[in-house]
Design a protein around this motif. Structure first.
Motif, PDB file in Angstrom:
ATOM      1  N   ILE A 107       0.843  -1.150  -0.007  1.00 42.75           N
ATOM      2  CA  ILE A 107      -0.159   0.065  -0.065  1.00 42.75           C
ATOM      3  C   ILE A 107       0.816   1.264   0.195  1.00 42.75           C
ATOM      4  CG2 ILE A 107      -0.144   0.080   2.608  1.00 42.75           C
ATOM      5  CD1 ILE A 107      -3.060   0.798   1.828  1.00 42.75           C
ATOM      6  N   SER A 158       0.294   6.705 -11.937  1.00 44.82           N
ATOM      7  CA  SER A 158       0.603   7.171 -10.852  1.00 44.82           C
ATOM      8  C   SER A 158       1.766   7.865 -10.893  1.00 44.82           C
ATOM      9  CB  SER A 158       0.465   5.999  -9.639  1.00 44.82           C
ATOM     10  OG  SER A 158      -0.645   5.572  -9.330  1.00 44.82           O
ATOM     11  N   ASN A 171      -0.681  14.274  -1.651  1.00 41.39           N
ATOM     12  CA  ASN A 171      -1.943  13.409  -1.852  1.00 41.39           C
ATOM     13  C   ASN A 171      -2.693  13.750  -0.901  1.00 41.39           C
ATOM     14  OD1 ASN A 171      -1.349  11.696   0.472  1.00 41.39           O
ATOM     15  ND2 ASN A 171      -0.371  10.090  -0.788  1.00 41.39           N
ATOM     16  N   LEU A 172      -4.245  13.129  -1.068  1.00 43.77           N
ATOM     17  CA  LEU A 172      -5.286  13.611  -0.199  1.00 43.77           C
ATOM     18  C   LEU A 172      -5.615  12.371   1.047  1.00 43.77           C
ATOM     19  CD1 LEU A 172      -7.821  14.816  -2.897  1.00 43.77           C
ATOM     20  CD2 LEU A 172      -6.073  16.061  -1.262  1.00 43.77           C
ATOM     21  N   SER A 173      -4.629  11.417   1.005  1.00 48.87           N
ATOM     22  CA  SER A 173      -4.645  10.303   2.167  1.00 48.87           C
ATOM     23  C   SER A 173      -3.635  10.943   3.074  1.00 48.87           C
ATOM     24  CB  SER A 173      -4.633   9.083   1.240  1.00 48.87           C
ATOM     25  OG  SER A 173      -3.397   8.776   0.898  1.00 48.87           O
ATOM     26  N   ALA A 174      -3.746   9.823   4.116  1.00 52.49           N
ATOM     27  CA  ALA A 174      -2.887   9.717   5.422  1.00 52.49           C
ATOM     28  C   ALA A 174      -1.632   8.883   4.920  1.00 52.49           C
ATOM     29  CB  ALA A 174      -3.541   9.483   6.388  1.00 52.49           C
ATOM     30  N   THR A 175      -1.532   8.496   3.849  1.00 49.11           N
ATOM     31  CA  THR A 175      -0.499   7.573   3.563  1.00 49.11           C
ATOM     32  C   THR A 175       0.400   8.122   2.721  1.00 49.11           C
ATOM     33  OG1 THR A 175      -1.558   6.665   1.726  1.00 49.11           O
ATOM     34  CG2 THR A 175      -2.024   5.464   3.469  1.00 49.11           C
ATOM     35  N   ARG A 176       1.701   7.568   2.757  1.00 48.60           N
ATOM     36  CA  ARG A 176       2.713   8.126   2.011  1.00 48.60           C
ATOM     37  C   ARG A 176       3.133   6.958   0.897  1.00 48.60           C
ATOM     38  NH1 ARG A 176       6.206   8.843   5.940  1.00 48.60           N
ATOM     39  NH2 ARG A 176       6.660   6.728   6.010  1.00 48.60           N
ATOM     40  N   ARG A 177       3.166   7.192  -0.454  1.00 51.30           N
ATOM     41  CA  ARG A 177       3.568   6.139  -1.398  1.00 51.30           C
ATOM     42  C   ARG A 177       4.654   6.734  -1.952  1.00 51.30           C
ATOM     43  NH1 ARG A 177      -1.284   5.627  -5.114  1.00 51.30           N
ATOM     44  NH2 ARG A 177      -0.870   7.776  -5.526  1.00 51.30           N
ATOM     45  N   SER A 194       3.860  12.208   6.229  1.00 53.26           N
ATOM     46  CA  SER A 194       2.854  11.141   5.503  1.00 53.26           C
ATOM     47  C   SER A 194       1.923  12.323   4.556  1.00 53.26           C
ATOM     48  CB  SER A 194       1.921  10.613   6.649  1.00 53.26           C
ATOM     49  OG  SER A 194       2.581   9.746   7.235  1.00 53.26           O
ATOM     50  N   GLY A 195       1.201  11.814   3.831  1.00 50.54           N
ATOM     51  CA  GLY A 195       0.431  12.475   2.937  1.00 50.54           C
ATOM     52  C   GLY A 195       0.931  12.935   1.578  1.00 50.54           C
ATOM     53  N   ASP A 239       3.166  11.549  -2.117  1.00 51.90           N
ATOM     54  CA  ASP A 239       3.760  10.545  -3.116  1.00 51.90           C
ATOM     55  C   ASP A 239       5.187  10.870  -3.573  1.00 51.90           C
ATOM     56  OD1 ASP A 239       1.155   9.134  -2.930  1.00 51.90           O
ATOM     57  OD2 ASP A 239       0.544  10.122  -4.984  1.00 51.90           O
TER      58      ASP A 239
END
Length: 120
Positions: free
Chosen positions: A10, A18, A41-47, A82-83, A85
């Motif tokens: 994830i 992407s 990005n708009l999520s709380a994850t870091r990709r 976080s947040g 890409d």
């Protein structure tokens, strides 16, 4: 408790779409060894995604560079906010570099991009 430093699926950029959105809309930071693209990005994850172009050499060499980038990121991932890409792109001088040099280049660029967590 032992911290596990894994790079879960994830937390990776996998699709070409992407990568392209980060390349087009993200901000880039560069030094001799690396280019770092950052896109909030708009999520709380870091990709994160890793790239090494064909100009760098054979597939074996490009895969080695991506493994080095992955390992440098994996060992330091808790230091990033976080947040966002991220896309890390290897450059020619990275070919002869070891893990310590890759890690230093990554952390320098991260500080420049202001994506490091503030230590409390």
């Amino acid at each position: 408790m032992v911290k596990r430093f894994t790079l879960p699926k994830i937390g990776r950029l996998c699709q070409s779409k992407s990568f392209q959105s980060v390349y087009r809309s993200g901000k880039s930071y560069a030094n001799k060894q690396l280019v770092l693209y950052v896109l909030p990005n708009l999520s709380a994850t870091r990709r994160v995604g890793f790239a090494a172009g064909k100009r760098l050499g054979s597939a074996v060499l490009r895969n080695r560079l991506k493994r080095l980038l992955r390992e440098a990121y994996r060992l330091n991932q808790e230091k990033f906010v976080s947040g966002v890409d991220l896309v890390l792109v290897a450059r020619q001088p990275l070919i002869n570099a070891g893990l310590a040099q890759v890690t230093k280049a990554l952390l320098d660029l991260s500080n420049k991009a202001k994506i490091m967590r503030k230590e409390v």
